[in-house]
Design an enzyme around this catalytic site. Sequence first.
Site, PDB file in Angstrom:
ATOM      1  N   ASP A 189      -7.531   1.421   2.839  1.00 32.30           N
ATOM      2  CA  ASP A 189      -7.158   2.412   3.857  1.00 32.30           C
ATOM      3  C   ASP A 189      -7.906   3.727   3.760  1.00 32.30           C
ATOM      4  OD1 ASP A 189      -5.640   3.314   6.045  1.00 32.30           O
ATOM      5  OD2 ASP A 189      -4.187   4.280   4.746  1.00 32.30           O
ATOM      6  N   HIS A 199      -6.527   9.568  -0.412  1.00 34.53           N
ATOM      7  CA  HIS A 199      -7.093   9.555   0.932  1.00 34.53           C
ATOM      8  C   HIS A 199      -6.194  10.137   2.030  1.00 34.53           C
ATOM      9  CE1 HIS A 199      -5.231   5.391   0.900  1.00 34.53           C
ATOM     10  NE2 HIS A 199      -4.719   5.897   2.009  1.00 34.53           N
ATOM     11  N   HIS A 232       0.860  -1.181   0.000  1.00 37.61           N
ATOM     12  CA  HIS A 232       0.000   0.000   0.000  1.00 37.61           C
ATOM     13  C   HIS A 232       0.899   1.234   0.000  1.00 37.61           C
ATOM     14  CE1 HIS A 232      -3.351   2.608   0.886  1.00 37.61           C
ATOM     15  NE2 HIS A 232      -2.677   3.113   1.909  1.00 37.61           N
ATOM     16  N   ASP A 247       0.969   5.091  -0.204  1.00 37.85           N
ATOM     17  CA  ASP A 247       0.192   6.327  -0.173  1.00 37.85           C
ATOM     18  C   ASP A 247       0.709   7.277  -1.245  1.00 37.85           C
ATOM     19  OD1 ASP A 247      -1.624   5.819   1.923  1.00 37.85           O
ATOM     20  OD2 ASP A 247      -0.024   6.098   3.380  1.00 37.85           O
TER      21      ASP A 247
END
Length: 1021
Positions: A377, A581, A265, A267
């Site tokens: 997330d 996000h 993951h 970001d």
Amino acid sequence: MHDDRVITERRLYRFLRQRLEPAVLGQRWPVRVTGWDVPGEPVPAAEAIAATAAYTERPAGSPWGPPWSTTWLHLTADLPDGVPLEDLVLLVDLGFTGDGPGFQCEGLAWRPDGTVLTGISPRNNAIPGRLLATDGSGGVDLYVEAAANPDLTQGWTFQPTPLGDPATAPATPRYVLGEIALAHVSRDVEELYRDCWVLNGLMAELPVDAPRRHEILRATEAMMDAMDPDDVPGTAALGRQHLRDVLSRPASASAHHLVATGHAHIDSAWLWPVRETMRKCARTFANALTLMDEDPDFVFVASSAQQYAWIKEHYPDLFARIRERVADGRFVPVGGMWVEADSTMPGSEAMARQFIEGKRFFLDEFGVDGEEAWLPDSFGYSAAMPQIVAAAGMRWFLTQKISWNQTNAFPHHSFLWEGLDGTRLFTHFPPVDMYNAQLLASEVAHAERNFRDKGRATISLVPFGYGDGGGGPNRLMLAAASRWRSLEGAPSMELNTPASFFTRAEAEYVRPPVWVGELYLEKHRATFTAQHRTKRGNRRCEALLHEAELWCATATVRTGAAYPAQELDRLWRMVLLLQFHDILPGSAIAWVHQDAERNHDAVAAACEELIAAALAALAALSTDDGTSTDGSGSAGCWFNATGFPVRGVAPFGAGVPTAVTTPATVTEQDGGAVLDNGLVRAVVDARGLIVSLRDAATGREAIAPGGRGNLLSLHRDTPNEWDAWDLDGFYRNTVRELTEVDAVTVESCPDAATVVVDRSVGATRIRQRIVLAAGEPHLRIEHEIDWQEHEKLLKLGFDLDVRADVSSAETQFGHVQRPTHTNTSWDAARFEICAHRWLHVGEPGYGVAIGNDSSYGHDVTRTVRPDGGTTTVPRVSLLTAPVFPDPFADRGQQRMTVTVAPGAGIPEAVRLGQATAGLVRRGTDRGVAVEPLVSLDGDGLVIDAVKLALDGSGDVIVRLHEAHGARSTAVLQPGFACRSVETTDLLERPIEPRRGVTVDGTTVTVVADPFTLSTLRFRRA
């Protein structure tokens, strides 16, 4: 027995740490290291490799790397004679300050020809020998692009730091080069270490009195006895023999089954800027490809088409390797979104575009049409997501974040998620409760124990690999996966794809439970408000992009002007990236939000240029036709709730707008003022508070007895954990009502009556302009705030004389209702909610709507008064003042507008939202009178997009949804020559029409169920 067990376990732990682990790597050979400190921002590899004269000697212990800087290292060495490449590694310690990858310095290894080799991070810093001989002469010659990213977590204490902004970050080096050397690997010791690592973890998860635990203890004890601590490499093979039996015993037939899929993951921005994310993706993806070459079972998934697009642009050789592995089915694009966006705040069309742009990229570049939405997330999930995902041609949904709930444990791990319109998606929450597992025994055991669907389902997913800051899986994780494949006392495991998991999970769980509505995250509630300028820019750009597409499509159809498809795609993709996000929610460093504000401004300016060009083409056509361009002799067109011209949708009523006959007046009274425009009457007292608010249609007083509207409240905001993310319920315990004023003055003109209220709070200055415009059935409160608070929350509330059991808040393609009471722990935990452009509270026959132009956070409470009436209090969260990760978040000049409409139902609330956003306007407001491309006769349906088709055919695409939450009927007709109409999915592929959609020639009649979404293709003649 107890003492014997404890002694053996302690002995094993010490043996692992002090004997086995140090013995994995043996003899070292020196490597020459030179380096070049890049001035300013990163440079391309070709430039760095060519800068030979700039490199200087860099021995171990050399300081390097001011925050956010880049240093290129050149590593050269002769390979030792007689040592096979497979028994060599190149150790590269950049000066790691811990073993957490992704949150400190990291590197990317390059060959001298400028192609990518592999990533380097704390737990993945040994480059395999097979990759080393790059110059064909038997020597090592490679470059390392070392990034001096500072650790902003500070031990995960999240304290204010100047490091998140290059302007405030210190210029001193943060790192010291560690060991860089060739090393010999003892494969027997390495494998023994991996055996013990798994078995030691498994023992810790087994009951103390479990026979299996004691069998493993005896085996490990025999292993240690058989080994010579003075010759660990020479006796490791013998030690492994003593573990062979306990490692070969299979898992129970009833053991839970885990599908493990490699993942990182990453970001797209957070504690690093977007430019650094591009490099994180390259490091992580290169590492994954290296592991694929070593382990034929390894499967790696990555979402976010944006991240692949960066690789394609900046690392073409790496992208070519990814393409090959995608074709093999081992590098798997998932999610189908442009980025892993926030799910609650993006507007309707923007949320659809996340999937449209993401799936377009995956289809165009890889031929992949994935069926799983992948959002592990994001901070809560909109009730509209199921139908958006399904409309994009997808079947499944995965997230993990709801396991972070503070109050209520979500009751299912596999279930059907039902959205606003009744669409259901098979959804999975991995019971491992994380998206960055390391395949530790504690994690796999937790997944089995925690799985809430036992007896009905037997399988769950484990995404593994270091994440957030990237890194992904490493060799130790893959070694663990091979041992967990079937091991007594543990769940069984396989390496496979998400699609493999979902296919089997859906097939075995034929009647899963159903969850209806939003997946509300009971945490991170401050993200609805933090970094207001980013949120304001997002709202503005969404609206301008909608308008730009409409005018450009109109100009193309009417005049033949070229449709700027590529430019519109570029602008949309920029806005979609900024909905990531940790960007739109306001939870990133200052650098990220400075970039976001600058890019929002650039998108807005580009949209205005596109609109101006389209209008110029239309104006030229009007002049050529002899038609007036000032609107005379033409009804022009009105914009609907998302800014598109349709017939029959005027503010708060049907039909074309009529001339306003009643001017707005303001009368001073007792230090305050009375505002009246014949539709609304408001009384503002000497404190600048609204003490009376009535609509002429009902005559009913909206303000509760003794209540106040326009009440600003300042709360202490010191959450327990995540500063810019969390809003904890105890914020309500401390409140300062801002009732003192510096001045209250009035302004009047025929078009509007205005009361200006000035307030001071410490160093903060607040100016409110309470405006009642002629012909508008609502009051507008415009804010100009010089915000200088520290750890505070500012809210704006209205005490309403309404008994509202629920609030209704706009979300994508509809609205969601939430209880205003706190009957259950689920209700109580939902104390801060997200609304887009409007919030409505009401009782049968009467309600009040609150609109906004750039806010998302709201709360609604209610009390029963001594007189028996109920006061319902909706409040808009205007500003916060967190100190991490941006210590100066939201400080400075801020602007926002809030509107309030008494006597409003849901239809009026929908229109209020559009009015507050500035989207109710005639085409003549732009100086051009033109018939709309489509006409919509009927109420309840809203057009979300009018644009040209993705395939370049010139066909017109119209997207619309039912907005009132009721069965609604409308007729849609094209205003251009059209040969046929068809229903499509979001990617404009033909599908069977949803019930209620009928086509007669080129006229479309829609009898829409509540909140249904339709996309129509009008094929031009």
